[in-house]
Design a protein around this motif. Structure first.
Motif, mmCIF file in Angstrom:
data_model
loop_
_atom_site.group_PDB
_atom_site.id
_atom_site.type_symbol
_atom_site.label_atom_id
_atom_site.label_comp_id
_atom_site.label_asym_id
_atom_site.label_seq_id
_atom_site.Cartn_x
_atom_site.Cartn_y
_atom_site.Cartn_z
ATOM 1 N N MET A 93 -4.895 -5.052 -0.825
ATOM 2 C CA MET A 93 -5.476 -5.334 0.488
ATOM 3 C C MET A 93 -6.092 -6.726 0.529
ATOM 4 O O MET A 93 -5.964 -7.444 1.523
ATOM 5 C CB MET A 93 -6.562 -4.311 0.790
ATOM 6 N N VAL A 138 -7.126 2.770 -7.293
ATOM 7 C CA VAL A 138 -8.020 2.262 -6.253
ATOM 8 C C VAL A 138 -8.152 0.755 -6.392
ATOM 9 O O VAL A 138 -8.111 0.007 -5.410
ATOM 10 C CB VAL A 138 -9.389 2.964 -6.347
ATOM 11 N N PHE A 145 -7.016 -1.998 -3.725
ATOM 12 C CA PHE A 145 -8.011 -3.008 -3.366
ATOM 13 C C PHE A 145 -7.411 -4.402 -3.492
ATOM 14 O O PHE A 145 -7.508 -5.218 -2.580
ATOM 15 C CB PHE A 145 -9.180 -2.869 -4.354
ATOM 16 N N VAL A 171 0.838 -1.199 0.000
ATOM 17 C CA VAL A 171 0.000 0.000 0.000
ATOM 18 C C VAL A 171 0.878 1.256 0.000
ATOM 19 O O VAL A 171 0.541 2.262 -0.620
ATOM 20 C CB VAL A 171 -0.979 -0.021 1.183
ATOM 21 N N LEU A 216 0.730 6.798 -6.497
ATOM 22 C CA LEU A 216 -0.260 7.877 -6.611
ATOM 23 C C LEU A 216 0.423 9.202 -6.877
ATOM 24 O O LEU A 216 0.038 9.953 -7.787
ATOM 25 C CB LEU A 216 -1.065 7.962 -5.315
ATOM 26 N N VAL A 257 -16.214 4.321 -6.682
ATOM 27 C CA VAL A 257 -15.823 3.861 -8.016
ATOM 28 C C VAL A 257 -17.065 3.507 -8.832
ATOM 29 O O VAL A 257 -17.122 3.759 -10.035
ATOM 30 C CB VAL A 257 -14.842 2.682 -7.901
ATOM 31 N N ALA A 272 -14.532 2.959 -1.154
ATOM 32 C CA ALA A 272 -13.908 2.767 -2.461
ATOM 33 C C ALA A 272 -14.894 2.127 -3.422
ATOM 34 O O ALA A 272 -15.069 2.602 -4.557
ATOM 35 C CB ALA A 272 -12.664 1.896 -2.313
ATOM 36 N N ALA A 273 -15.564 1.056 -2.973
ATOM 37 C CA ALA A 273 -16.518 0.374 -3.848
ATOM 38 C C ALA A 273 -17.610 1.344 -4.299
ATOM 39 O O ALA A 273 -17.963 1.425 -5.478
ATOM 40 C CB ALA A 273 -17.123 -0.811 -3.126
ATOM 41 N N PHE A 287 -0.033 -5.277 7.120
ATOM 42 C CA PHE A 287 1.248 -4.687 6.711
ATOM 43 C C PHE A 287 2.267 -5.772 6.371
ATOM 44 O O PHE A 287 3.372 -5.802 6.879
ATOM 45 C CB PHE A 287 1.798 -3.752 7.792
ATOM 46 N N VAL A 347 -5.891 7.633 -11.227
ATOM 47 C CA VAL A 347 -5.999 7.906 -9.799
ATOM 48 C C VAL A 347 -7.343 7.462 -9.266
ATOM 49 O O VAL A 347 -7.440 6.818 -8.227
ATOM 50 C CB VAL A 347 -5.762 9.411 -9.539
ATOM 51 N N GLY A 348 -8.427 7.804 -10.014
ATOM 52 C CA GLY A 348 -9.747 7.461 -9.511
ATOM 53 C C GLY A 348 -10.114 6.010 -9.759
ATOM 54 O O GLY A 348 -10.986 5.471 -9.083
ATOM 55 N N LEU A 380 -9.670 5.750 1.519
ATOM 56 C CA LEU A 380 -9.199 4.365 1.482
ATOM 57 C C LEU A 380 -7.927 4.213 2.321
ATOM 58 O O LEU A 380 -7.789 3.279 3.108
ATOM 59 C CB LEU A 380 -8.936 3.986 0.025
ATOM 60 N N LEU A 381 -7.015 5.192 2.170
ATOM 61 C CA LEU A 381 -5.770 5.160 2.935
ATOM 62 C C LEU A 381 -6.049 5.261 4.415
ATOM 63 O O LEU A 381 -5.450 4.538 5.222
ATOM 64 C CB LEU A 381 -4.882 6.329 2.540
ATOM 65 N N TYR A 428 -7.255 2.004 5.680
ATOM 66 C CA TYR A 428 -6.242 0.954 5.722
ATOM 67 C C TYR A 428 -5.233 1.194 6.838
ATOM 68 O O TYR A 428 -4.916 0.305 7.608
ATOM 69 C CB TYR A 428 -5.526 0.888 4.372
ATOM 70 N N VAL A 469 -11.459 9.737 -2.972
ATOM 71 C CA VAL A 469 -11.655 8.406 -2.410
ATOM 72 C C VAL A 469 -10.338 7.810 -1.914
ATOM 73 O O VAL A 469 -10.314 7.058 -0.947
ATOM 74 C CB VAL A 469 -12.307 7.478 -3.452
ATOM 75 N N PHE A 470 -9.239 8.202 -2.555
ATOM 76 C CA PHE A 470 -7.967 7.603 -2.187
ATOM 77 C C PHE A 470 -7.589 7.930 -0.744
ATOM 78 O O PHE A 470 -7.094 7.071 -0.018
ATOM 79 C CB PHE A 470 -6.881 8.068 -3.149
ATOM 80 N N VAL A 481 -13.030 0.454 2.578
ATOM 81 C CA VAL A 481 -13.302 -0.414 1.435
ATOM 82 C C VAL A 481 -14.699 -0.143 0.873
ATOM 83 O O VAL A 481 -14.905 -0.086 -0.342
ATOM 84 C CB VAL A 481 -13.128 -1.888 1.846
ATOM 85 N N LEU A 501 -11.184 -0.140 8.263
ATOM 86 C CA LEU A 501 -10.943 -0.821 6.989
ATOM 87 C C LEU A 501 -12.257 -1.062 6.267
ATOM 88 O O LEU A 501 -12.372 -0.801 5.065
ATOM 89 C CB LEU A 501 -10.204 -2.126 7.242
#
Lengths: 104, 168, 392
Positions: B75, B68, B72, B29, B36, C159, C155-156, B82, B63-64, C136-137, C140, C132-133, C152, C148
């Motif tokens: 993750m 993502v 995703f 990440v 990014l 998008v 993000a879903a 981590f 980016v968008g 999301l960060l 996380y 959104v980034f 998530v 989390l």
């Protein structure tokens, strides 16, 4: 060298390309390799757009190529992630060194 | 020393530094965050070159969307929090020297190009680009759209939830 | 601005100064508007729930946000153990920068824009979707399962909602034939039936869908699945406190205003009142006319933001599967249909008929609105509410 020219963009893109190559070679995580590929594609794209700006015969074509590269990169990421997810579901890891089923 | 050059220097430093960050980050990440910054930097580079449409496309698609998706994926496929996968030093040295060689090669070729015409004025905007896509460059446009359709179906097929083996 | 400055200082310095001034103005606007919107949100929620809302600090509780701000600044800047410290720290700034960048291309009046872009509408969509980034960060890096989940989900959701949002933006752009927001607003000059929302039935529907989808992409209730305080504690915000938390808030309110401003530029005539058949900046002189324009634009944007708040406190939250279903099964096909419909309308509708439909739509909508407002005004307030306002 204080006037901005094509060479500056080419050198930047070469650096980005080298970073992408290094990323592909050293990452063991499949998603990391995907990021390396994105870096390489971006390096190519910088060249295309710089040519659009600095070469007279390349004004439309450079942009067309750049748009196609962006679209194909997005498509490639989608398929690659689908494959990676499949691999993860089968093996429980995304370490590409484990992907040796076809080894003779 | 004009403003364009200063802006280019700042952007190039940002792009290069974050590209190094992508390579050297341990977790996936973190790499994505540096990616990014690289992608945003490249988008602003397009704005600097006057290709506004491409810059905005880069932002919205990479980016968008793509990034993502990548985060995703990162993750979803990480076994623990981590998670780190280490690489051997020998591999680092080998691939580092290959990358350095490629970089040196590309730079030497770029420098041999010599002085080119500095600029050819403003880049054509979205209007002429759209006309080109529907007239002179129709074939690549169609190929890409068919390709996207194939990718849509293929990705959905690959990533679908599998039925348990044995069940009908 | 660059030209007038360039008479006194070198060209490049003038550009830097102009950029700094624009950035300062935008930052000031985001700060002030968030300040007022938070107050308005609390007041509105209070009144909707038969309460008074903040009343203590300042007149009508106007300075409540200032008091909250002081509280937030003085709070400890806290990073949970086990969190990814770097990402946890930068996530709020990523989210805020995305919203801030949206304002670069948002014209407040004729030429009153930080950077005029030929692809303004596209740029605005692009940067707003990069917010959104940050979320999301944040989700996380907090090392917290609720965070989390929130990240998530966000993000879903974003998008997916990006697709119908872009398609709805394409509807007025198809009519305008340009991506330049300044030009689009200029095309809607004059009476209010020139606004694109009344152009034909498809644009009217497109406005409604765009507004709902924009609410969802700002993660506002009823689509605030990323926070969902009844399920996820506070979603991606769970581990945040103090200044970093307030950056997320600034980002949220800024992007609310940015999408509302985009909606008013694309559909509601931008900075035109709709009641003056000329461009104010050209009739009243540049200074006063532009002030009027900016005022009108901010009023329109703020009214749309108030509608978002109204929706938040009136509607129950959707479940995550319902959110995705609404987007992918309803909004996406409907917005595709609207896009095709508006193209067909442009090509085949006779001009006279189209003009007639436009005026009928506009006047009919205004009459319907007046009837609704009048009949609502005749309703008596509940006895508890009227009792709440009498001083003891």
């Amino acid at each position: 060298m204080t006037e901005l020219g094509l060479t500056h963009f080419l050198i930047l893109s070469a650096f980005l390309f080298a970073c992408g190559l290094l990323c592909i070679a050293t990452k063991r995580n499949a998603v990391g390799i995907l990021m390396g590929v994105e870096l390489v594609l971006n390096a190519a794209n910088i060249n295309f757009v710089a040519f659009t700006r600095y070469l007279p015969g390349f004004r439309i074509e450079g942009q067309v190529f750049a748009v196609l590269v962006i679209v194909l990169a997005a498509a490639e990421a989608a398929v690659a992630l689908a494959i990676i997810l499949n691999f993860y579901n089968n093996r429980g890891t995304v370490d590409v060194d484990q992907a040796n089923d076809l080894k003779g | 020393m004009n403003l364009d050059f200063v802006l280019f220097t700042i952007l190039a430093t940002l792009i290069a530094a974050s590209a190094v960050g992508v390579v050297s980050s341990a977790t996936i990440v973190r790499s994505a965050v540096f990616l990014l910054f690289t992608l945003i930097g490249v988008a602003f580079l397009y704005f600097l070159l006057g290709a506004e449409f491409l810059g905005a496309t880069q932002l919205i698609v990479y980016v968008g969307g793509t990034l993502v998706l990548v985060v995703f994926g990162g993750m979803l496929t990480t076994a623990g929090p981590f998670n780190v996968l280490r690489t051997k030093t020998a591999e680092w040295v080998l691939s580092g020297s290959v990358a350095a060689g490629v970089f040196a090669l590309l730079v030497s070729i770029s420098l041999q190009l010599g002085a080119r015409p500095t600029s050819t004025g403003d880049i054509p905007g979205p209007g002429p680009l759209g006309m080109a896509f529907l007239t002179t460059h129709l074939l690549p446009f169609e190929i890409v759209s068919v390709h996207l359709l194939v990718v849509l179906i293929g990705a959905a097929y690959l990533a679908r939830a599998k039925k348990k083996a044995g069940s009908p | 601005m660059v030209e007038s400055l360039a008479e006194y200082v070198p060209q490049s310095l003038a550009m830097i100064l102009a950029a700094l001034a624009a950035a300062g103005l935008v930052f000031g606007f985001i700060g002030t508007s968030t300040f007022l919107f938070i107050w308005a949100e609390r007041k509105i929620s209070g009144r909707i729930q038969d309460r008074l809302g903040p009343t203590r600090v300042g007149k009508f509780g106007l300075l409540q946000s200032l008091a909250d701000g002081i509280k937030l600044v003085t709070k400890e800047d806290f990073v949970p153990t086990g969190a990814d410290r770097l990402l946890f720290r930068i996530a709020p700034y990523v989210a805020f920068c995305a919203s801030f960048a949206g304002f670069i291309a948002l014209p407040f009046a004729e030429g009153v824009v930080a950077q005029p872009l030929n692809v303004g509408a596209f740029f605005l969509l692009a940067v707003l979707s990069s917010e959104v980034f940050g979320v999301l960060l944040a989700g996380y890096s907090s090392a917290n399962k609720w965070s989390l989940f929130g990240g998530v989900r966000e993000a879903a959701q974003v998008v997916s909602y990006e697709v119908p949002r872009s398609l709805c933006v394409l509807v007025p752009i198809c009519i305008a034939g340009t991506l330049n927001l300044n030009t689009i607003a200029r095309q809607q000059e004059g009476w209010f039936w020139n606004w694109y929302v009344f152009h034909d039935p498809f644009t009217f529907l497109a406005f409604v869908i765009f507004f709902i989808v924009a609410t969802a992409s700002c993660k506002r209730a009823p689509f605030d699945l990323a926070e969902a305080e009844s399920e996820l504690v506070a979603g991606f915000l769970t581990e945040y406190s103090g200044m970093r938390w307030s950056y997320f808030f600034l980002a949220e309110y800024a992007s609310m205003f940015a999408v509302s401003g985009l909606a008013s530029l694309l559909f509601l005539g931008g900075w035109h009142t709709g009641l003056l058949p000329f461009e104010p900046a050209e009739r009243f002189g540049p200074l006063f006319g532009n002030l009027v324009d900016v005022g009108v634009f901010i009023t329109k944007g703020s009214l749309l933001v108030l509608v978002m708040m109204w929706m938040r406190w009136s509607l129950p939250r959707l479940r995550i599967d319902q959110v995705m279903l609404t987007c992918l099964k309803y909004f996406l096909p409907i917005s595709c249909g609207l896009l095709i419909g508006v193209c067909v309308w442009q090509l085949y509708m006779p001009k006279v008929l189209a003009e007639g439909v436009r005026v009928v739509l506009a006047v009919g909508f205004v009459v319907a609105a007046i009837v609704v407002v009048l009949s609502a005004a005749r309703l008596k307030p509940s006895p508890q509410l009227s009792g709440a306002f009498t001083k003891p």
